[in-house]
Design an enzyme around this catalytic site. Structure first.
Site, PDB file in Angstrom:
ATOM      1  N   CYS A  68       0.806  -1.229   0.000  1.00 60.10           N
ATOM      2  CA  CYS A  68       0.000   0.000   0.000  1.00 60.10           C
ATOM      3  C   CYS A  68       0.835   1.272   0.000  1.00 60.10           C
ATOM      4  O   CYS A  68       0.321   2.340  -0.320  1.00 60.10           O
ATOM      5  CB  CYS A  68      -0.940   0.006   1.198  1.00 60.10           C
ATOM      6  SG  CYS A  68      -0.131   0.387   2.756  1.00 60.10           S
ATOM      7  N   CYS A  88       7.686  -1.442   6.136  1.00 55.93           N
ATOM      8  CA  CYS A  88       7.147  -2.645   6.786  1.00 55.93           C
ATOM      9  C   CYS A  88       7.886  -3.901   6.349  1.00 55.93           C
ATOM     10  O   CYS A  88       7.779  -4.936   7.002  1.00 55.93           O
ATOM     11  CB  CYS A  88       5.653  -2.779   6.531  1.00 55.93           C
ATOM     12  SG  CYS A  88       5.224  -3.003   4.800  1.00 55.93           S
ATOM     13  N   CYS A 131      -2.594   8.190   4.185  1.00 63.24           N
ATOM     14  CA  CYS A 131      -1.667   7.778   3.118  1.00 63.24           C
ATOM     15  C   CYS A 131      -0.630   8.857   2.837  1.00 63.24           C
ATOM     16  O   CYS A 131       0.330   8.621   2.112  1.00 63.24           O
ATOM     17  CB  CYS A 131      -2.446   7.501   1.830  1.00 63.24           C
ATOM     18  SG  CYS A 131      -3.116   9.016   1.088  1.00 63.24           S
ATOM     19  N   HIS A 372      14.137 -12.584  -7.026  1.00 61.97           N
ATOM     20  CA  HIS A 372      12.973 -12.794  -7.897  1.00 61.97           C
ATOM     21  C   HIS A 372      13.058 -14.152  -8.586  1.00 61.97           C
ATOM     22  O   HIS A 372      12.099 -14.932  -8.580  1.00 61.97           O
ATOM     23  CB  HIS A 372      12.894 -11.680  -8.951  1.00 61.97           C
ATOM     24  CG  HIS A 372      11.677 -11.779  -9.810  1.00 61.97           C
ATOM     25  ND1 HIS A 372      10.532 -11.084  -9.552  1.00 61.97           N
ATOM     26  CD2 HIS A 372      11.423 -12.532 -10.905  1.00 61.97           C
ATOM     27  CE1 HIS A 372       9.614 -11.392 -10.440  1.00 61.97           C
ATOM     28  NE2 HIS A 372      10.143 -12.266 -11.289  1.00 61.97           N
ATOM     29  N   ASP A 381       6.700 -12.315 -13.073  1.00 59.85           N
ATOM     30  CA  ASP A 381       6.566 -11.628 -14.361  1.00 59.85           C
ATOM     31  C   ASP A 381       7.824 -11.727 -15.203  1.00 59.85           C
ATOM     32  O   ASP A 381       7.780 -11.530 -16.417  1.00 59.85           O
ATOM     33  CB  ASP A 381       6.261 -10.143 -14.129  1.00 59.85           C
ATOM     34  CG  ASP A 381       4.782  -9.898 -13.913  1.00 59.85           C
ATOM     35  OD1 ASP A 381       3.979 -10.533 -14.614  1.00 59.85           O
ATOM     36  OD2 ASP A 381       4.438  -9.084 -13.045  1.00 59.85           O
ATOM     37  N   LEU A 425      23.318 -17.755  -6.215  1.00 63.27           N
ATOM     38  CA  LEU A 425      23.239 -17.218  -7.580  1.00 63.27           C
ATOM     39  C   LEU A 425      24.071 -15.938  -7.597  1.00 63.27           C
ATOM     40  O   LEU A 425      23.763 -14.985  -6.869  1.00 63.27           O
ATOM     41  CB  LEU A 425      21.774 -16.920  -7.916  1.00 63.27           C
ATOM     42  CG  LEU A 425      21.494 -16.220  -9.233  1.00 63.27           C
ATOM     43  CD1 LEU A 425      21.959 -17.070 -10.419  1.00 63.27           C
ATOM     44  CD2 LEU A 425      20.001 -15.933  -9.378  1.00 63.27           C
ATOM     45  N   ALA A1097     -24.201   9.288   6.581  1.00 64.02           N
ATOM     46  CA  ALA A1097     -25.378   9.655   5.776  1.00 64.02           C
ATOM     47  C   ALA A1097     -25.257  11.030   5.126  1.00 64.02           C
ATOM     48  O   ALA A1097     -26.265  11.681   4.838  1.00 64.02           O
ATOM     49  CB  ALA A1097     -26.646   9.559   6.622  1.00 64.02           C
ATOM     50  N   GLN A1212     -14.620  15.157  -2.236  1.00 62.84           N
ATOM     51  CA  GLN A1212     -15.558  14.095  -1.863  1.00 62.84           C
ATOM     52  C   GLN A1212     -16.144  13.435  -3.106  1.00 62.84           C
ATOM     53  O   GLN A1212     -16.294  12.214  -3.174  1.00 62.84           O
ATOM     54  CB  GLN A1212     -16.695  14.675  -0.996  1.00 62.84           C
ATOM     55  CG  GLN A1212     -16.259  15.023   0.404  1.00 62.84           C
ATOM     56  CD  GLN A1212     -15.776  13.797   1.170  1.00 62.84           C
ATOM     57  OE1 GLN A1212     -16.525  12.866   1.403  1.00 62.84           O
ATOM     58  NE2 GLN A1212     -14.513  13.783   1.526  1.00 62.84           N
ATOM     59  N   GLU A1279     -21.499  10.863   0.054  1.00 58.92           N
ATOM     60  CA  GLU A1279     -21.740   9.526  -0.478  1.00 58.92           C
ATOM     61  C   GLU A1279     -22.107   9.474  -1.955  1.00 58.92           C
ATOM     62  O   GLU A1279     -21.825   8.494  -2.644  1.00 58.92           O
ATOM     63  CB  GLU A1279     -22.908   8.885   0.284  1.00 58.92           C
ATOM     64  CG  GLU A1279     -22.663   8.682   1.745  1.00 58.92           C
ATOM     65  CD  GLU A1279     -23.953   8.305   2.431  1.00 58.92           C
ATOM     66  OE1 GLU A1279     -24.149   7.125   2.694  1.00 58.92           O
ATOM     67  OE2 GLU A1279     -24.777   9.217   2.675  1.00 58.92           O
TER      68      GLU A1279
HETATM   69  C1  LIG Z   1       3.772  -5.888  -2.744  1.00 61.83           C
HETATM   70  C2  LIG Z   1       4.471  -6.816  -3.702  1.00 61.83           C
HETATM   71  C3  LIG Z   1       4.075  -6.817  -5.017  1.00 61.83           C
HETATM   72  C4  LIG Z   1       4.708  -7.682  -5.927  1.00 61.83           C
HETATM   73  N1  LIG Z   1       4.277  -7.654  -7.223  1.00 61.83           N
HETATM   74  C5  LIG Z   1       4.867  -8.491  -8.118  1.00 61.83           C
HETATM   75  C6  LIG Z   1       4.446  -8.521  -9.480  1.00 61.83           C
HETATM   76  O1  LIG Z   1       3.547  -7.787  -9.894  1.00 61.83           O
HETATM   77  N2  LIG Z   1       5.042  -9.388 -10.305  1.00 61.83           N
HETATM   78  C7  LIG Z   1       6.055 -10.214  -9.891  1.00 61.83           C
HETATM   79  O2  LIG Z   1       6.566 -10.958 -10.677  1.00 61.83           O
HETATM   80  N3  LIG Z   1       6.475 -10.193  -8.621  1.00 61.83           N
HETATM   81  C8  LIG Z   1       5.897  -9.370  -7.723  1.00 61.83           C
HETATM   82  N4  LIG Z   1       6.317  -9.388  -6.427  1.00 61.83           N
HETATM   83  C9  LIG Z   1       7.338 -10.355  -6.027  1.00 61.83           C
HETATM   84  C10 LIG Z   1       8.731  -9.784  -6.100  1.00 61.83           C
HETATM   85  O3  LIG Z   1       9.115  -9.634  -7.433  1.00 61.83           O
HETATM   86  C11 LIG Z   1       9.673 -10.755  -5.416  1.00 61.83           C
HETATM   87  O4  LIG Z   1       9.249 -10.882  -4.090  1.00 61.83           O
HETATM   88  C12 LIG Z   1      11.088 -10.260  -5.413  1.00 61.83           C
HETATM   89  O5  LIG Z   1      11.570 -10.137  -6.686  1.00 61.83           O
HETATM   90  C13 LIG Z   1      11.990 -11.131  -4.561  1.00 61.83           C
HETATM   91  O6  LIG Z   1      13.244 -10.509  -4.407  1.00 61.83           O
HETATM   92  P1  LIG Z   1      13.893 -10.181  -2.985  1.00 61.83           P
HETATM   93  O7  LIG Z   1      15.236  -9.633  -3.234  1.00 61.83           O
HETATM   94  O8  LIG Z   1      13.003  -9.371  -2.177  1.00 61.83           O
HETATM   95  O9  LIG Z   1      13.989 -11.644  -2.376  1.00 61.83           O
HETATM   96  P2  LIG Z   1      14.121 -12.074  -0.867  1.00 61.83           P
HETATM   97  O10 LIG Z   1      12.764 -12.060  -0.245  1.00 61.83           O
HETATM   98  O11 LIG Z   1      15.149 -11.312  -0.172  1.00 61.83           O
HETATM   99  O12 LIG Z   1      14.593 -13.567  -1.075  1.00 61.83           O
HETATM  100  C14 LIG Z   1      13.781 -14.479  -1.715  1.00 61.83           C
HETATM  101  C15 LIG Z   1      14.453 -15.842  -1.853  1.00 61.83           C
HETATM  102  O13 LIG Z   1      15.496 -15.766  -2.797  1.00 61.83           O
HETATM  103  C16 LIG Z   1      16.686 -16.375  -2.300  1.00 61.83           C
HETATM  104  N5  LIG Z   1      17.809 -15.629  -2.873  1.00 61.83           N
HETATM  105  C17 LIG Z   1      17.876 -14.311  -3.049  1.00 61.83           C
HETATM  106  N6  LIG Z   1      19.018 -13.988  -3.667  1.00 61.83           N
HETATM  107  C18 LIG Z   1      19.698 -15.127  -3.857  1.00 61.83           C
HETATM  108  C19 LIG Z   1      20.938 -15.428  -4.443  1.00 61.83           C
HETATM  109  N7  LIG Z   1      21.725 -14.487  -4.959  1.00 61.83           N
HETATM  110  N8  LIG Z   1      21.335 -16.718  -4.474  1.00 61.83           N
HETATM  111  C20 LIG Z   1      20.556 -17.686  -3.943  1.00 61.83           C
HETATM  112  N9  LIG Z   1      19.367 -17.443  -3.378  1.00 61.83           N
HETATM  113  C21 LIG Z   1      18.934 -16.186  -3.341  1.00 61.83           C
HETATM  114  C22 LIG Z   1      16.577 -16.263  -0.815  1.00 61.83           C
HETATM  115  O14 LIG Z   1      17.308 -17.284  -0.207  1.00 61.83           O
HETATM  116  C23 LIG Z   1      15.088 -16.370  -0.586  1.00 61.83           C
HETATM  117  O15 LIG Z   1      14.722 -17.705  -0.445  1.00 61.83           O
HETATM  118  C24 LIG Z   1       5.729  -8.536  -5.498  1.00 61.83           C
HETATM  119  C25 LIG Z   1       6.141  -8.526  -4.158  1.00 61.83           C
HETATM  120  C26 LIG Z   1       5.514  -7.672  -3.263  1.00 61.83           C
HETATM  121  C27 LIG Z   1       5.944  -7.664  -1.827  1.00 61.83           C
HETATM  122  S1  FES Z   2       3.303  -1.155   2.371  1.00 66.55           S
HETATM  123 FE1  FES Z   2       1.454  -1.160   3.485  1.00 66.55          FE
HETATM  124  S2  FES Z   2       2.157  -0.843   5.502  1.00 66.55           S
HETATM  125 FE2  FES Z   2       3.971  -1.076   4.416  1.00 66.55          FE
HETATM  126  S1  FES Z   3      -6.138   7.370   2.381  1.00 65.21           S
HETATM  127 FE1  FES Z   3      -5.370   9.028   1.229  1.00 65.21          FE
HETATM  128  S2  FES Z   3      -6.202  10.722   2.229  1.00 65.21           S
HETATM  129 FE2  FES Z   3      -7.152   9.049   3.248  1.00 65.21          FE
END
Ligand SMILES: Cc1cc2nc3c(=O)[nH]c(=O)nc-3n(C[C@H](O)[C@H](O)[C@H](O)COP(=O)(O)OP(=O)(O)OC[C@H]3O[C@@H](n4cnc5c(N)ncnc54)[C@H](O)[C@@H]3O)c2cc1C
Ligand code: FES
Ligand code: FES
Length: 1339
Positions: A68, A88, A131, A372, A381, A425, A1097, A1212, A1279
């Site tokens: 968010c 967060c 927000c 990822h 993706d 990796l 209301a 509003q 509303e």
């Molecule tokens: C709000 C939100 C929206 C998202 N929207 C999308 C979306 O629209 N499309 C999409 O495809 N994805 C989406 N994601 C997923 C996001 O792409 C993946 O969570 C992200 O790419 C993971 O990368 P990280 O660095 O945070 O991984 P981490 O959470 O830090 O690690 C993930 C895993 O990878 C392993 N790892 C990491 N690096 C290595 C390495 N170098 N070698 C070996 N293991 C490794 C770790 O051990 C762990 O198990 C979203 C995630 C969130 C939170």
């Molecule tokens: S993104 Fe929603 S509280 Fe952190």
């Molecule tokens: S959530 Fe954006 S102003 Fe209330």
């Protein structure tokens, strides 16, 4: 001093640095700054499980999952690179060597505002303000990197931030003031300012001299001066230049964080702890640890390993370090695309396309490429594209290096194709594409941006040089199984084939065969997903055909008839056209009524200084509460075992129904369940512990055994079958419906299904109960629309008189009806905890729990029968509606009544029968929600209109016009009203939107395009405000004038973001004839104004405004003799004189409001004080192959009479419109067969994002009319705008109807809302849906 969430330390300064408490490391670790005066704080004992959010206050918690953006802060690791992150998901241990800037660090009302803060507030971009700190931080980070960003960059930066109030338009408007292209208003995308458009221009909005188009004055904004920004802390600079090479370790309560300083150490540690994950962005690990209970005792952080961030370009490809963030990968790819010929960058372009819509900017900044790939989410993706692009993974361990392909086997997690536990990796090699090779990416999600995909795909084809013969083909899909799936077999079988229709047909059959989705897929929607599998391939087929046509001359296959299926680029709305009536030129300048005064808390929202309930610093001996809820839909509670929970360190007690000294709710609606549960999510008991984390851990340990009961009912259909209702039927009738049906030319019958809606207020439910030492007194700080109800409920629960309980509401982070009834339940349970333990209790609901427990808008099922003449005149209408009330009555009877009363909308139909019933089901109780039944019910009425139009072969707007009220008349319940303003709104809307011209253009477009269709719709609205009961129409206020002349105003309304306090001070200012700067509102409290009515209301400002007016008039009357005696005196002198003469300077104001009644026996009454009229016109374009749509333009005309504050009222209208658009297009609640709500967060439940705002969005307020009943003839607009969102729904159905007509598909009179991509795609049936259908028949 640092400022911590819930701590008693000062909150205007932040923040932090820490040192590892480990015995390994002896040095302290510098870090984080953020206040205006950078500071370094050493935190000993950094716990790896603690995120940055838990340490901040100005930064808000709204989802805890990165979805968010409310918790956005800026992290800087190296000057001058700054990036936004969601706090967060950021473990504090990951911030070694980083500077963190929070909203407090950007600027403050006490010192200096930053231009971003000033502009978002002054452009009216804040309503509830919850927000806003996140929005400010996203924009601020953008400006730190790009002081004059492009509009595209602005949209990208804000796409990860949700706002539930404003509808985003004013936020964009404030951001646009920093953009390069922001000169001139670029009305209608012409590049010209609206003020330069000629009178004869068909799109001119008919400017008049008494009309304003601006809600803020840009010229008054302070300029952005990048040289004034905080410098990167020198100590961090020194650290970056001479990086720490030693391994750092942080030991938490349960988890150890190890951060090696060299690559060698990393490999050694990985060999020593092969099971320990590498933690990079934590965007995959974090959410899994939080919501799936994954636990890792050791985390290895390679954040300081530079080898993982190396990028190298070669002649045949690109190697990218696995530690590079996705945002960085995007930049690298963009650079490569600009450097290399197109044929070499096919894969890079495809990746870039998805990187633009993958999550929000914050997540892309945090998430790493390696994380990822390794996470291998089925929805990934990038993996499908990387797989078809022949990517290789470079792995390293102590043993050495090796390369593996990112193949289907790797993606399926086969051990033989995977990393070994001790390997990491290191980097990813993506080769260039070559001539005669084409790569494309496809993705379909509920929204275009910041939404996980339903299905995505990567596709690559290589042709034999100079031909259209397939030499190599790879196709990979995401979202269709547990992992990314390759259609390897199909591809092999198509090698050697010509790229033609025959191949297309065979490919589709083979793909359907291979990508099987056997009745199951993540998130369901199987037929839709299967249709996308072939639709995507068809798109690829068309795209490649277009490319081949350019390369091969003459081309063997005719392609002229093919419509190119380019993807949509979301454009930033041009500066919107806002029309509002100027105040009378004779009105004194000092009188603020009718002027666009900024929200009183606007600047405080923007600086994070506005205090919400959970920002109240931790109080002495405070404990935390977490709720235990039912996991069964309908069951007997056999036993509750608390023993294991009570053993958890820090747990103080568990509160059950037995602890309630007074009444436990009502017989049918208990606060805490006793013997049985009626839905999943019903509250059974509550754990009280020293920390929030301990309380949450303990609830997992409570064992409840159940015995299932029957029948379990979830749907309206089942409730009807079981005759399961909450209250008797409500009915209104007029004329003789049976007779009328006999005389009409035609009759149509149809069904309408409207889904429920989650309030998704950004601030979840929260309460802090502080017991006092004397006389059983309690102070309750609560986020509610109805503090008196909380007070009353706590009183009866604790069996304590009401006068001992004081409820305080400073401000509420959004309510929308969801904080009328429920806060009383949470307040009462927390109060029981406070009474039992003698400690203050803080209860803050997680987003998941909030969505699970609280219920929302009632889903509706409506059946209609409409009789009409061939010219479109409707003679008889019979509608029967059922709403899903859930397991208790709550507001369901009232919602049914309102729905029936409002069902006729703007139409005069002589013979009517409306019936409504509320169903009793085993779902959490549904409750009040903005519009209170009107948005659902009236969709049935408007669907009848479109059905009649289809049958008569006339456009729907003609039927609307023909049947609309024309003269002074009586409604179905015999209340007289004058529809003049309704007709004016309608005509003005047709006019300003150039509706008739655009209807013709839409038809032209549709003739030329088979796979894309446009639709346009204009909807009228008659919305009644107020409650249908006299006792609800009253309000009180208390106004004190102090001896220095300052005035404290208190009234019974609550500030929910709707600007009621701002409006009240405008009223007081006019009445007392003093500037607003003399006036102040502190809070709403049951101790100052008792027995208040819920702020709901749409009439909060009406009734409370009259009470404030009354109090001020009483005071002024008392002052009159003094003023008369000394007319030249100052306000301060008069007040001093009044005090001397013993004149009371305090007055209570009271408004004994409208009489409202409804006699349901007779079917008549005067239930509403007045009506708000409006009309909206929307135009959309749909992609028939995917079901996606884009909103081209919306025009709204609303009758606000004499607006008290046009900026607030337009806010509003826009906010409600966008929320309504969400209801009708994207917001979909999903339940498991056992009645468990799946959609419990921003990932699964999609409220509109900033990129959902129509590309052109015009709002105008009808020039003033009069409503003598209300304060200064203003109207309550809280509303009504919600329903106008249905214009987008009807525009979509209009486009779908065009597609169906062209495909010769029979009309379907079953209407389903929301019009999700799934619904649109399946409604636009074609050869691909048919293939899926046939396949299902045969297999
Ligand atoms: C709000 C939100 C929206 C998202 N929207 C999308 C979306 O629209 N499309 C999409 O495809 N994805 C989406 N994601 C997923 C996001 O792409 C993946 O969570 C992200 O790419 C993971 O990368 P990280 O660095 O945070 O991984 P981490 O959470 O830090 O690690 C993930 C895993 O990878 C392993 N790892 C990491 N690096 C290595 C390495 N170098 N070698 C070996 N293991 C490794 C770790 O051990 C762990 O198990 C979203 C995630 C969130 C939170
Ligand atoms: S993104 Fe929603 S509280 Fe952190
Ligand atoms: S959530 Fe954006 S102003 Fe209330």
């Amino acid at each position: 001093m640092p400022s911590f969430r819930g701590s008693s330390q000062p909150r205007d300064q932040a923040f932090v640095s820490w040192s590892p408490a480990s015995h390994w490391v002896t040095h302290s670790v510098p870090i984080i700054v953020s206040s205006l005066f950078p500071m370094q704080v050493i935190e000993r004992n950094a716990d790896p499980e603690v995120t940055l959010l838990m340490r901040l206050t100005g930064t808000k918690y709204a989802c805890g999952r990165g979805g968010c953006g409310a918790c956005t802060v800026m992290v800087s690791k190296r000057d001058p690179t700054h990036f936004s992150v969601t706090a967060c998901l950021v473990p504090i241990c990951s911030l070694y060597g980083a500077a963190v800037t929070t909203v407090e660090g950007v600027g403050s009302i006490k010192t200096r505002l930053h231009p971003v803060q000033e502009r978002i507030a002054k452009s009216h971009g804040t309503q509830c303000g919850f927000c806003t700190p996140g929005m400010v931080m996203s924009m601020y980070t953008l400006l730190r990197n790009h002081p004059q960003p492009s509009e595209e960059q602005l949209l990208e930066a804000l796409a990860g931030n949700l706002c539930r109030c404003t509808g985003y338009r004013p936020i964009l408007a404030s951001g646009k003031t920093f953009c390069l292209e922001s000169n001139g208003c670029q009305q209608k995308g012409t590049g010209k300012c609206c003020l330069d458009l000629g009178e004869n221009d068909s799109s001119s909005l008919g400017r008049k001299s008494d009309i304003c188009t601006e809600l803020f004055v840009k010229e008054e904004f302070q300029p952005l001066d990048p040289t004034q920004e905080l410098i990167f802390p020198p100590e961090l600079l020194r650290m970056a230049e001479d990086p720490e090479k030693r391994t750092l370790t942080f030991h938490g309560e349960r988890v150890t964080w190890i951060s090696p300083g060299t690559f060698k150490d990393l490999l050694e540690l990985k060999a020593k702890h092969p099971e320990a994950p590498l933690i990079l962005g934590n965007t995959s690990l974090g959410p899994a640890m939080r919501s799936k209970g994954h636990f890792h005792p050791i985390l290895l952080s390679p954040a300081r390993i530079s080898e993982l961030n190396v990028v190298s370009k070669t002649n045949d490809g690109l190697t990218i370090g696995a530690g590079c963030s996705l945002a960085h990968v995007k930049d690298i790819l963009a650079e490569r695309v600009s450097e290399l010929p197109e044929e070499k960058t096919q894969t890079y372009r495809a990746l870039l396309k998805h990187l633009k819509s993958l999550a929000g900017q914050q997540i892309r900044n945090m998430a790493s490429l390696g994380g990822h790939i390794i996470s291998r989410h089925s929805y990934s993706d990038l993996n499908p594209i990387l797989a078809v692009g022949n990517t290789t993974l470079n792995l390293t361990s102590e043993e050495g290096t090796r390369r593996i392909p990112l193949s289907e086997h790797f993606l399926a997690g086969l051990a033989s194709a995977d990393l070994k536990p001790e390997e990491i990796l290191e980097s990813v090699y993506i080769p260039h594409s070559q001539k005669w090779e084409f790569v494309s990416a496809f993705r379909q999600a509920q929204c275009q941006h910041n939404a996980l995909p339903d299905v995505n795909a990567g596709m690559r084809v290589l042709f034999k040089e100079g031909t259209d013969i397939i030499e190599d083909l790879s196709i990979t899909y995401g979202g269709v199984g547990a992992a990314t799936v390759s259609a390897h077999k199909s591809c092999q079988q198509l090698l050697g084939r010509q790229w033609d229709e025959l191949m297309l047909d065979e490919a589709c059959r083979r793909l359907l065969d291979e990508v099987s989705l056997p009745g199951w897929a993540p998130g369901g929607r199987v037929e839709f997903k299967r249709t996308l599998v072939v639709s995507f391939f068809f798109k690829f087929y068309l795209q490649v055909l277009q490319e081949l046509k350019k390369l091969i001359k003459p081309f063997p296959v005719p392609v002229s008839s093919l419509a190119f299926m380019g993807s949509w680029q979301h454009k930033l709305p041009p500066s919107p056209f806002l029309l509002q009536t100027s105040v009378d030129s004779h009105q004194p300048l000092q009188d603020p009524v009718g002027r666009p005064v900024m929200h009183l808390s606007g600047l405080k929202h923007a600086t994070g200084e506005a205090e919400f309930c959970d920002d109240i610093p931790m109080v002495d001996k405070e404990l935390h509460m977490a709720l235990v809820t039912s996991t069964r839909a309908y069951a007997k509670i056999i036993s509750i075992d608390l023993s294991k929970a009570l053993e958890i360190p820090g747990v103080v007690d568990v509160i059950t129904a037995k602890d309630i000294p007074g009444t436990n709710g009502t017989e049918d609606d208990k606060l805490l369940a006793v013997d049985e549960v009626l839905c999943v999510g019903q509250i059974i008991c509550a754990v009280v512990a020293e920390t929030d984390v301990q309380a949450k851990r303990a609830i997992e340990k409570i064992k409840i055994t159940y015995e299932e009961l029957e029948p379990i009912i979830f749907t309206i259909e089942d409730a009807i079958k079981h005759n399961s209702f909450l209250c008797p039927e409500k009915k209104l009738e007029q004329g003789n419906i049976e007779e009328a049906f006999e005389k009409v030319d035609q009759i149509v019958e149809g069904e309408v299904h409207v889904g429920g809606q989650e309030h998704f207020y950004m601030e979840t439910q929260r309460v802090l109960v502080i017991p006092k030492t004397e006389d059983k007194e309690l102070d309750i700080y609560v986020s509610t629309q109805d503090p008196a109800h909380v007070q009353k409920t706590v009183s009866s629960t604790l069996h304590i008189p009401i006068n001992r309980i004081t409820c305080h509401v400073k401000r509420v982070g959004g309510g929308f009806g969801g904080k009328i009834g429920r806060p009383a339940v949470f307040g009462a349970i927390a109060a029981v905890g406070a009474l039992k333990t003698g400690h203050p209790i803080r209860l803050v609901l997680d987003r998941e729990d909030d969505m699970l427990i609280t219920g929302g808008r009632h889903p509706l099922f409506g059946k209609y029968k409409v009789g009409f003449m061939n010219n479109g005149r409707i003679k008889a209408l019979d509608i029967e509606c059922f709403i899903n009330g859930g397991c208790t009555l709550d507001d369901s009877e009232l919602v049914t009544e309102f729905l029936i009363l409002k069902l006729e909308n703007a139409y005069k139909i002589r013979n009517l029968r409306f019936r409504g019933r509320a169903c009793l089901t085993n779902l959490p109780s549904n409750t009040a929600f903005r519009g209170f039944g009107f948005p659902q019910g009236t969709l049935v009425t408007e669907s009848c209109i479109t059905a009649v139009a289809a049958k008569c072969g006339l456009p729907p707007e003609k039927i609307r016009e023909k049947n609309m009220y024309q003269t002074v008349d009586k409604t179905i319940y015999k209340q007289a009203f004058n529809p003049e303003s309704l007709i004016r709104c309608w005509n003005e809307c047709l006019d300003t939107s150039s509706f008739h011209n655009r209807r013709m253009q839409v038809e032209e477009f549709n003739k030329k395009n088979y796979w894309k269709k446009r639709g346009i719709a204009v909807i009228p609205m008659k919305f009644s405000v107020g409650f249908a009961a006299t006792s609800y129409h009253q309000a009180a206020a208390l106004v004190h004038i102090y001896t220095d002349g300052s005035v404290l105003v208190t009234h019974g309304g609550n500030e929910l973001g709707q600007g009621i306090h701002t409006k009240m001070l405008q009223v007081a200012s006019r009445e007392l004839k003093i500037p607003m700067s003399y006036l102040h509102i502190c809070e709403t409290s049951t101790a100052t104004v008792p027995n208040t009515i819920a702020t709901a209301a749409s009439i909060g400002a009406d009734t409370n405004g009259r009470a404030v007016q009354n109090a001020c008039q009483i005071l002024l009357k008392r002052l009159e003799p003094i003023i008369k005696k000394n007319p030249e005196g100052t306000w301060e002198e008069w007040i001093e004189a009044a005090f001397e003469q013993r004149i009371s300077l305090s007055a209570t104001g009271y408004f004994r409001g409208y009489k409202a009644f409804m006699d349901w026996e007779k079917g008549e009454g005067d239930p509403f004080p007045y009506y708000v009229y409006g009309a909206a016109c929307s135009e959309v374009e749909i992609d028939c192959l995917t079901g996606a749509h884009k909103k081209i333009r919306t025009d709204i005309v609303m009758d606000a009479c004499c607006s008290l504050n046009p900026a607030i009222d337009i806010g509003q209208i826009e906010g409600a419109f966008i929320q309504g658009m969400g209801l009708y297009t994207t917001e979909e609640l999903k339940y498991s067969p056992e009645g468990v709500l799946y959609s419990r967060g921003p990932d699964e439940y999609k409220i509109p994002t900033i990129s959902d705002v129509p590309e052109e969005f015009n709002v105008s307020l009808l020039p003033s009319s009069q409503t003598p009943l209300t304060i200064y003839s203003s109207k309550g607009l809280g509303e009504s705008g919600m329903f106008l969102g249905s214009s987008v729904f009807f525009a979509i159905t209009d486009a779908v109807a065009a597609a169906r007509k062209e495909r010769d598909i029979a009309e379907d009179f079953t209407v389903k809302s929301p019009a999700t991509p799934e619904w649109v795609r399946m409604a636009c049936a074609d050869r691909f849906t048919e293939m899926v259908w046939n396949y299902r028949l045969f297999f």
